[in-house]
Design an enzyme around this catalytic site. Structure first.
Site, PDB file in Angstrom:
ATOM      1  N   ALA A  59       0.803  -1.298   0.116  1.00 50.78           N
ATOM      2  CA  ALA A  59       0.054   0.071   0.023  1.00 50.78           C
ATOM      3  C   ALA A  59       0.840   1.261  -0.080  1.00 50.78           C
ATOM      4  O   ALA A  59       0.460   2.335  -0.372  1.00 50.78           O
ATOM      5  CB  ALA A  59      -1.111   0.021   1.213  1.00 50.78           C
ATOM      6  N   GLY A  60       2.093   1.156   0.641  1.00 52.95           N
ATOM      7  CA  GLY A  60       2.849   2.309   0.868  1.00 52.95           C
ATOM      8  C   GLY A  60       3.494   2.893   2.129  1.00 52.95           C
ATOM      9  O   GLY A  60       3.864   3.767   2.345  1.00 52.95           O
ATOM     10  N   SER A  78      -0.943  -4.587  10.313  1.00 47.75           N
ATOM     11  CA  SER A  78      -1.979  -4.701  11.426  1.00 47.75           C
ATOM     12  C   SER A  78      -3.188  -4.832  10.988  1.00 47.75           C
ATOM     13  O   SER A  78      -3.979  -3.714  11.096  1.00 47.75           O
ATOM     14  CB  SER A  78      -1.577  -3.227  12.299  1.00 47.75           C
ATOM     15  OG  SER A  78      -1.411  -2.189  11.424  1.00 47.75           O
TER      16      SER A  78
HETATM   17  N1  LIG Z   1       1.943   7.686  -3.533  1.00 49.47           N
HETATM   18  C1  LIG Z   1       2.714   6.595  -3.137  1.00 49.47           C
HETATM   19  N2  LIG Z   1       2.911   6.527  -1.778  1.00 49.47           N
HETATM   20  C2  LIG Z   1       3.651   5.453  -1.448  1.00 49.47           C
HETATM   21  N3  LIG Z   1       4.118   4.397  -2.171  1.00 49.47           N
HETATM   22  C3  LIG Z   1       3.819   4.657  -3.593  1.00 49.47           C
HETATM   23  C4  LIG Z   1       3.173   5.706  -3.953  1.00 49.47           C
HETATM   24  N4  LIG Z   1       2.979   5.488  -5.481  1.00 49.47           N
HETATM   25  C5  LIG Z   1       3.760   4.621  -5.840  1.00 49.47           C
HETATM   26  N5  LIG Z   1       4.437   3.853  -4.494  1.00 49.47           N
HETATM   27  C6  LIG Z   1       4.903   2.511  -4.667  1.00 49.47           C
HETATM   28  O1  LIG Z   1       4.248   1.838  -3.874  1.00 49.47           O
HETATM   29  C7  LIG Z   1       5.291   0.695  -3.200  1.00 49.47           C
HETATM   30  C8  LIG Z   1       4.762   0.751  -1.856  1.00 49.47           C
HETATM   31  O2  LIG Z   1       5.426  -0.353  -1.180  1.00 49.47           O
HETATM   32  P1  LIG Z   1       5.983  -0.313   0.356  1.00 49.47           P
HETATM   33  O3  LIG Z   1       7.077  -1.221   0.732  1.00 49.47           O
HETATM   34  O4  LIG Z   1       6.009   0.924   0.933  1.00 49.47           O
HETATM   35  O5  LIG Z   1       4.419  -1.004   0.731  1.00 49.47           O
HETATM   36  P2  LIG Z   1       4.010  -1.400   2.355  1.00 49.47           P
HETATM   37  O6  LIG Z   1       2.766  -0.978   2.663  1.00 49.47           O
HETATM   38  O7  LIG Z   1       5.077  -0.930   3.346  1.00 49.47           O
HETATM   39  O8  LIG Z   1       3.975  -3.074   2.217  1.00 49.47           O
HETATM   40  P3  LIG Z   1       4.441  -3.994   3.251  1.00 49.47           P
HETATM   41  O9  LIG Z   1       3.244  -4.343   4.069  1.00 49.47           O
HETATM   42  O10 LIG Z   1       4.583  -5.292   2.206  1.00 49.47           O
HETATM   43  O11 LIG Z   1       5.781  -3.859   3.897  1.00 49.47           O
HETATM   44  C9  LIG Z   1       6.729   1.479  -3.506  1.00 49.47           C
HETATM   45  O12 LIG Z   1       7.165   0.492  -4.592  1.00 49.47           O
HETATM   46  C10 LIG Z   1       6.342   2.804  -3.735  1.00 49.47           C
HETATM   47  O13 LIG Z   1       7.389   3.232  -4.798  1.00 49.47           O
END
Ligand SMILES: Nc1ncnc2c1ncn2[C@@H]1O[C@H](COP(=O)(O)OP(=O)(O)OP(=O)(O)O)[C@@H](O)[C@H]1O
Ligand SMILES: [Mg+2]
Length: 192
Positions: free
Chosen positions: A26-27, A96
């Protein structure tokens, strides 16, 4: 600046917890890291607590069963609360998935008089799966991971997030700016 006069309670330390929840990809990590960097640049003491990193140490004994996910969130919540009590602004990035545990963490912060800001990074499953930054959705779809949130494990959407951030169609920089502006208008962060 003069020290506080004797007998005058000192203001609370500027600690708070900003908690990013959402599906894999999700990011959460991307945004928590950027928000932490931005806060440090304005003089806040910011600490990151990331689910993946914690699973290599503090939570290395936990797996992905419902019980272990509950304990994972509880532990991270307690560490966040203690860090916040010590005056840090804590940026938590953790799937979470369960409403009950997130709200328990919120209550623990309330009991300590600490601000708790739940940020739902609500990027859709479809977009998360297209991104698949770690290749885990592909593996889960192939049946190689049998308890993967969003595919074979539930994610309960928060009913009471302070902030809902949809990253679709936005750059990480834009989403970071959106969160910083919201934190400012909520006045959760004491001047550093
Ligand atoms: N607006 C944005 N905000 C955040 N991430 C973005 C956005 N647009 C594209 N992305 C991309 O989406 C991906 C998000 O990955 P990230 O590892 O941050 O997710 P996460 O929620 O931490 O996942 P996990 O639960 O698997 O750890 C990254 O590759 C990031 O570059
Ligand atoms: Mg992450």
């Amino acid at each position: 600046v003069n020290p506080p006069a004797a007998g005058v309670p000192s203001p609370r330390a500027p600690g708070a917890t900003i908690w990013f929840t959402g599906l894999p990809g999700a990011g959460k990590t991307t945004l928590a890291v950027r928000v932490a960097e931005a806060l440090r640049a304005t003089g806040h003491a910011a600490a990151g607590l990331d689910g993946d990193a914690l699973r290599t140490g503090l939570n290395a004994d936990l797996g992905f069963s419902p019980e272990d996910r509950v304990e994972n969130v509880r532990r991270v919540g307690e560490v966040a609360r203690l860090f916040a009590l010590a005056g840090l602004v804590v940026l938590v990035s953790l799937i979470s998935p369960f409403e009950r545990e997130r709200e328990l963490v919120r209550r623990r912060h309330d009991e300590s008089g600490l601000p708790f800001v739940l940020v739902h990074v609500c990027t859709s499953l479809q977009v998360c799966e297209e991104r698949d930054p770690k290749g885990l959705y592909a593996r889960a779809r192939r049946g190689e991971i049998d308890d993967f949130t969003g595919v074979s494990d539930p994610y309960e959407r928060p009913a009471s997030a302070e902030l809902v951030v949809d990253t679709e169609g936005r750059t990480p920089d834009e989403s970071t700016a959106e969160i910083l502006a919201a934190l400012e208008s909520m006045r959760v962060l004491r001047p550093a």
